[in-house]
Motif scaffolding. Structure first.
Motif, PDB file in Angstrom:
ATOM      1  N   GLU A 285      81.120 -57.301 -24.619  1.00  0.00           N
ATOM      2  CA  GLU A 285      80.351 -56.889 -23.100  1.00  0.00           C
ATOM      3  C   GLU A 285      80.880 -56.254 -22.312  1.00  0.00           C
ATOM      4  OE1 GLU A 285      76.763 -58.391 -20.507  1.00  0.00           O
ATOM      5  OE2 GLU A 285      76.554 -58.475 -22.854  1.00  0.00           O
ATOM      6  N   ILE A 286      81.499 -55.265 -20.888  1.00  0.00           N
ATOM      7  CA  ILE A 286      81.783 -55.023 -20.202  1.00  0.00           C
ATOM      8  C   ILE A 286      81.116 -55.226 -18.706  1.00  0.00           C
ATOM      9  CG2 ILE A 286      82.867 -52.681 -19.007  1.00  0.00           C
ATOM     10  CD1 ILE A 286      84.660 -54.116 -21.453  1.00  0.00           C
ATOM     11  N   ASP A 287      80.040 -54.060 -18.633  1.00  0.00           N
ATOM     12  CA  ASP A 287      79.128 -54.618 -17.411  1.00  0.00           C
ATOM     13  C   ASP A 287      77.866 -53.890 -17.505  1.00  0.00           C
ATOM     14  OD1 ASP A 287      78.053 -54.452 -14.866  1.00  0.00           O
ATOM     15  OD2 ASP A 287      79.429 -52.796 -14.246  1.00  0.00           O
ATOM     16  N   ARG A 288      76.922 -54.676 -17.527  1.00  0.00           N
ATOM     17  CA  ARG A 288      75.438 -54.464 -17.082  1.00  0.00           C
ATOM     18  C   ARG A 288      75.056 -53.692 -15.820  1.00  0.00           C
ATOM     19  NH1 ARG A 288      71.851 -57.959 -19.752  1.00  0.00           N
ATOM     20  NH2 ARG A 288      73.412 -58.540 -21.100  1.00  0.00           N
ATOM     21  N   HIS A 289      73.560 -53.034 -16.232  1.00  0.00           N
ATOM     22  CA  HIS A 289      73.602 -52.635 -14.515  1.00  0.00           C
ATOM     23  C   HIS A 289      71.578 -52.108 -15.531  1.00  0.00           C
ATOM     24  CE1 HIS A 289      73.000 -50.025 -10.528  1.00  0.00           C
ATOM     25  NE2 HIS A 289      73.086 -49.130 -11.597  1.00  0.00           N
ATOM     26  N   GLY A 290      70.718 -51.965 -14.102  1.00  0.00           N
ATOM     27  CA  GLY A 290      69.676 -51.236 -13.914  1.00  0.00           C
ATOM     28  C   GLY A 290      69.765 -49.749 -14.043  1.00  0.00           C
ATOM     29  N   ILE A 291      69.843 -48.541 -14.297  1.00  0.00           N
ATOM     30  CA  ILE A 291      70.018 -47.993 -14.342  1.00  0.00           C
ATOM     31  C   ILE A 291      68.335 -47.120 -13.525  1.00  0.00           C
ATOM     32  CG2 ILE A 291      70.924 -45.206 -14.928  1.00  0.00           C
ATOM     33  CD1 ILE A 291      72.102 -46.806 -17.616  1.00  0.00           C
ATOM     34  N   GLU A 292      67.989 -45.994 -12.352  1.00  0.00           N
ATOM     35  CA  GLU A 292      67.037 -45.779 -12.195  1.00  0.00           C
ATOM     36  C   GLU A 292      67.255 -44.275 -11.183  1.00  0.00           C
ATOM     37  OE1 GLU A 292      65.134 -47.994  -9.055  1.00  0.00           O
ATOM     38  OE2 GLU A 292      65.425 -50.477 -10.268  1.00  0.00           O
ATOM     39  N   VAL A 293      66.641 -43.255 -11.142  1.00  0.00           N
ATOM     40  CA  VAL A 293      66.956 -42.053 -10.398  1.00  0.00           C
ATOM     41  C   VAL A 293      67.931 -41.837  -9.795  1.00  0.00           C
ATOM     42  CG1 VAL A 293      65.705 -40.202  -9.539  1.00  0.00           C
ATOM     43  CG2 VAL A 293      64.149 -41.520 -11.454  1.00  0.00           C
TER      44      VAL A 293
ATOM     45  N   ASP B 211      69.682 -44.510  -8.394  1.00  0.00           N
ATOM     46  CA  ASP B 211      70.737 -45.275  -8.193  1.00  0.00           C
ATOM     47  C   ASP B 211      71.538 -45.440 -10.285  1.00  0.00           C
ATOM     48  OD1 ASP B 211      72.069 -47.867  -8.212  1.00  0.00           O
ATOM     49  OD2 ASP B 211      70.762 -49.479  -8.763  1.00  0.00           O
ATOM     50  N   ALA B 212      72.291 -44.941 -10.356  1.00  0.00           N
ATOM     51  CA  ALA B 212      73.138 -44.309 -11.380  1.00  0.00           C
ATOM     52  C   ALA B 212      74.193 -46.045 -11.572  1.00  0.00           C
ATOM     53  CB  ALA B 212      74.630 -43.278 -10.945  1.00  0.00           C
ATOM     54  N   PHE B 213      75.162 -46.222 -12.802  1.00  0.00           N
ATOM     55  CA  PHE B 213      75.402 -46.621 -13.572  1.00  0.00           C
ATOM     56  C   PHE B 213      76.753 -46.096 -13.601  1.00  0.00           C
ATOM     57  CE2 PHE B 213      76.161 -49.977 -17.624  1.00  0.00           C
ATOM     58  CZ  PHE B 213      77.275 -51.052 -16.637  1.00  0.00           C
ATOM     59  N   HIS B 214      77.211 -46.599 -12.536  1.00  0.00           N
ATOM     60  CA  HIS B 214      78.939 -46.291 -12.352  1.00  0.00           C
ATOM     61  C   HIS B 214      79.974 -47.122 -13.399  1.00  0.00           C
ATOM     62  CE1 HIS B 214      78.192 -42.521  -9.109  1.00  0.00           C
ATOM     63  NE2 HIS B 214      76.918 -43.735  -9.071  1.00  0.00           N
ATOM     64  N   PHE B 215      80.835 -46.891 -14.196  1.00  0.00           N
ATOM     65  CA  PHE B 215      82.369 -47.107 -14.544  1.00  0.00           C
ATOM     66  C   PHE B 215      82.930 -46.586 -15.046  1.00  0.00           C
ATOM     67  CE2 PHE B 215      79.538 -46.026 -17.997  1.00  0.00           C
ATOM     68  CZ  PHE B 215      80.306 -45.562 -18.471  1.00  0.00           C
ATOM     69  N   ASP B 216      84.819 -46.509 -14.619  1.00  0.00           N
ATOM     70  CA  ASP B 216      85.417 -46.375 -14.885  1.00  0.00           C
ATOM     71  C   ASP B 216      85.213 -44.958 -14.431  1.00  0.00           C
ATOM     72  OD1 ASP B 216      88.232 -45.378 -15.839  1.00  0.00           O
ATOM     73  OD2 ASP B 216      87.977 -45.527 -18.197  1.00  0.00           O
ATOM     74  N   GLU B 217      85.073 -43.804 -14.855  1.00  0.00           N
ATOM     75  CA  GLU B 217      85.441 -42.232 -14.063  1.00  0.00           C
ATOM     76  C   GLU B 217      83.738 -41.973 -14.257  1.00  0.00           C
ATOM     77  OE1 GLU B 217      88.289 -40.483 -17.689  1.00  0.00           O
ATOM     78  OE2 GLU B 217      89.114 -40.242 -14.956  1.00  0.00           O
ATOM     79  N   TYR B 218      82.922 -42.343 -14.605  1.00  0.00           N
ATOM     80  CA  TYR B 218      81.292 -41.737 -15.309  1.00  0.00           C
ATOM     81  C   TYR B 218      80.988 -42.335 -14.879  1.00  0.00           C
ATOM     82  CZ  TYR B 218      84.950 -40.723 -19.908  1.00  0.00           C
ATOM     83  OH  TYR B 218      85.457 -40.608 -20.439  1.00  0.00           O
ATOM     84  N   ALA B 219      79.395 -41.704 -14.204  1.00  0.00           N
ATOM     85  CA  ALA B 219      78.290 -42.032 -14.078  1.00  0.00           C
ATOM     86  C   ALA B 219      77.570 -41.772 -15.445  1.00  0.00           C
ATOM     87  CB  ALA B 219      78.059 -41.783 -12.520  1.00  0.00           C
ATOM     88  N   VAL B 220      76.269 -42.841 -15.025  1.00  0.00           N
ATOM     89  CA  VAL B 220      75.063 -42.262 -15.744  1.00  0.00           C
ATOM     90  C   VAL B 220      73.933 -42.221 -14.864  1.00  0.00           C
ATOM     91  CG1 VAL B 220      73.460 -43.148 -17.743  1.00  0.00           C
ATOM     92  CG2 VAL B 220      76.753 -43.659 -17.983  1.00  0.00           C
TER      93      VAL B 220
END
Length: 554
Positions: A318-326, A328-337
């Motif tokens: 496990e690296i990180d955790r985040h609640g993704i909302e419309v 409020d994106a999940f940013h990590f490294d060079e990506y965004a979800v």
């Protein structure tokens, strides 16, 4: 080609219209027409050379007509891509081959068949963009460097034909030339002109840098086009959709297995029906209408354990955790979800009862994971149920053969097989939603009957994974373009020549736009000195704004 030698002794490149030293017109020298000052009469490659294949290519792309034609074709092609949504904007998981026909009919089918659903990534559209970029670069080089050299090397003292063929020109008899020149010099310096003196003559120049506005625009456009083109290079841009079911862990698209994402739980919340803010909207939408307040995916990010043994099942850390909302994106490294969609209550599991038709007793039950079914299921009596065929989204095709539209379990159907312990023959049963058929060849029927006894559902989160290394190029290109636009729109390059000629003071002036402002500067000289007001030798009703022409030509 042979150079052109002016009477002043200066050697000018072939194709020069105005001597780069004294300003004497080298073409139509006996004419009284005003000089074309757009490029200071300097020689341009496209107007001079036309022999080799390189010359012809250069001349083709430096042409204004060609550049405008490419722009028009590119705009028309771009507009075609807006008739229907591009493939990246259709619902996640939808098959483009069927989506356009179902949603937009025959026109949509043609749209897909011509490849317009992915227009902006097509080879021919990229070729258009490359041609546009080539045209801008060649046209800019063809015009910028001759103009730059001409302005940089311009002399103060100019030929009398150069003076006479300027739009603003006049002569004056004065009592004292030295006093008049000194007064004019002070006035122009107070107006922030850069004044140069040579042999008692003056050249006052202001805002030369504004002349480069169109070329700064072109630099910005080129950088912007480069940024847009880089989106189609691997590793520079990513925009992919992924569906993740609750409890499921998937590879993050575009990361080559470097990252995994788990959907721990998906939550959808609605506004309270008694909320006065939405009372009118709910009443208008009708009874039972709901307004979603929150879509939330509780996501966990994993990466492969680097210490794990190569060649065995890789463990995830496990690296990180985040609640993704419309919003409020999940940013990590060079990506965004990003959270973009959801699918509620998708079928996840089905439980089936197996009944012995001879005794009427239920032998056992087994549960099938609809997203990852096993091949065999062993019952309590050691009989084995095998899945002969599985159709997650069942339908009958045009040839009457059972098949599936997709891998999503929206309408699951099975063909189960078991061995009849009395005959040793394999029995087959087709089982789907509201469908249960004995498909064995035995006339006596199957020994075992199947029926669905229970099912379970879960929620699915629709996520978009994005990575964009082209943003700095787009921002830089757009910013530089605006700087060039401001530079060329709000300032004007002004020049005023004052020369002694045969006991008179000659005055000539030129600007690339806003002639009235230039005339006001000259008026300040005529008001405070003995220099008389020069004549505007052009009919102002037919005035051409050279700054606009410079933009077009470039």
């Amino acid at each position: 080609m042979d150079e052109i030698k002016c009477e002043c002794g200066h050697l000018n490149p072939y194709g020069t219209e105005v001597c780069g030293s004294c300003g004497k017109p080298l073409v139509n020298s006996g004419s009284d027409r005003l000089l074309n000052m757009r490029y200071e009469g300097a020689a341009r490659r496209s107007q001079t050379y036309n022999k080799s294949i390189i010359d012809k290519i250069w001349n083709f792309f430096s042409s204004v007509k060609v550049g405008v034609t490419i722009i028009v074709i590119t705009l028309l092609a771009s507009s075609l891509g807006t008739l229907f949504p591009q493939e990246m904007f259709i619902p996640p998981g939808a098959d483009p081959a069927t989506f356009y026909a179902e949603e937009h009919g025959a026109l949509g089918q043609v749209y897909y068949s011509l490849g317009l659903h992915n227009l902006y990534g097509s080879w021919w559209y990229m070729l258009l963009v490359a041609a546009l970029g080539t045209s801008i670069i060649i046209a800019s080089i063809d015009r910028f460097f001759p103009l730059y050299k001409a302005l940089k090397s311009q002399r103060v003292t100019r030929h009398k034909s150069f003076m006479k063929r300027q739009r603003i020109f006049g002569t004056s008899r004065v009592d004292n030339e030295d006093t008049t020149m000194a007064q004019a010099q002070d006035i122009l310096k107070n107006k922030r002109y850069n004044v140069r003196e040579e042999n008692g003559n003056l050249l006052a120049e202001k805002n030369r840098w504004a002349r480069w506005g169109p070329y700064v625009n072109h630099i910005g456009l080129i950088i912007f086009l480069i940024g847009a083109s880089l989106r189609f290079f691997p590793g520079m841009y990513l925009d992919e959709n992924v569906w993740v079911r609750e409890g499921e862990t998937v590879v993050v698209p575009g990361t080559s297995g470097d990252y995994y994402l788990e959907n721990e739980q998906f939550t959808e919340e609605h506004y309270d029906e008694d909320d006065e803010r939405y009372e009118a909207a709910m009443a208008e939408a009708g009874e039972g209408a709901q307004f979603e307040e929150t879509f939330r995916t509780d996501a966990v990010l994993y990466a492969p354990d680097e210490e794990a043994t190569v060649g065995v099942d890789q463990e995830l850390e496990e690296i990180d955790r985040h609640g993704i909302e419309v919003n409020d994106a999940f940013h990590f490294d060079e990506y965004a979800v990003y959270q973009v969609d959801r699918k509620l209550d998708e079928l996840a599991e089905m439980t089936f009862d197996v009944e012995d038709t001879e005794t009427g007793e239920v032998v056992d039950s087994f549960t099938v994971d609809l997203n990852n079914p096993d091949g065999n299921y062993t019952l309590e009596n050691d009989e084995v149920v095998r899945i002969h065929s599985y159709f997650p989204n069942f339908y009958i095709d045009e040839e009457g053969v059972p098949t599936t539209e997709s891998d999503v379990p929206e309408n699951p159907a099975f063909i189960f097989e078991m061995e009849n312990e009395n005959t040793g023959q394999m029995e087959h049963t087709f089982l789907g939603i509201q469908a249960n058929y004995d498909v064995s060849q035995d006339e006596e029927g199957n020994q075992y009957a199947f029926s669905m006894s229970d099912f379970d559902t879960n929620h699915v989160a629709g996520l978009t994974v994005r990575k964009d290394h082209t943003i700095p190029f787009l921002i830089a290109g757009g910013g530089i373009f605006l700087i060039g636009l401001t530079q060329g729109s709000y300032w004007a390059h002004r020049r005023i020549w004052l020369q002694r000629k045969d006991g008179e003071v000659w005055i000539a002036a030129h600007t690339n736009k806003n002639w009235e402002a230039l005339k006001r500067d000259i008026h300040a000289i005529t008001e405070q000195t003995q220099v008389t007001t020069p004549q505007d030798q052009t009919d102002e009703t037919h005035e051409e704004d050279e700054n606009q022409q410079e933009h077009i030509q470039s």
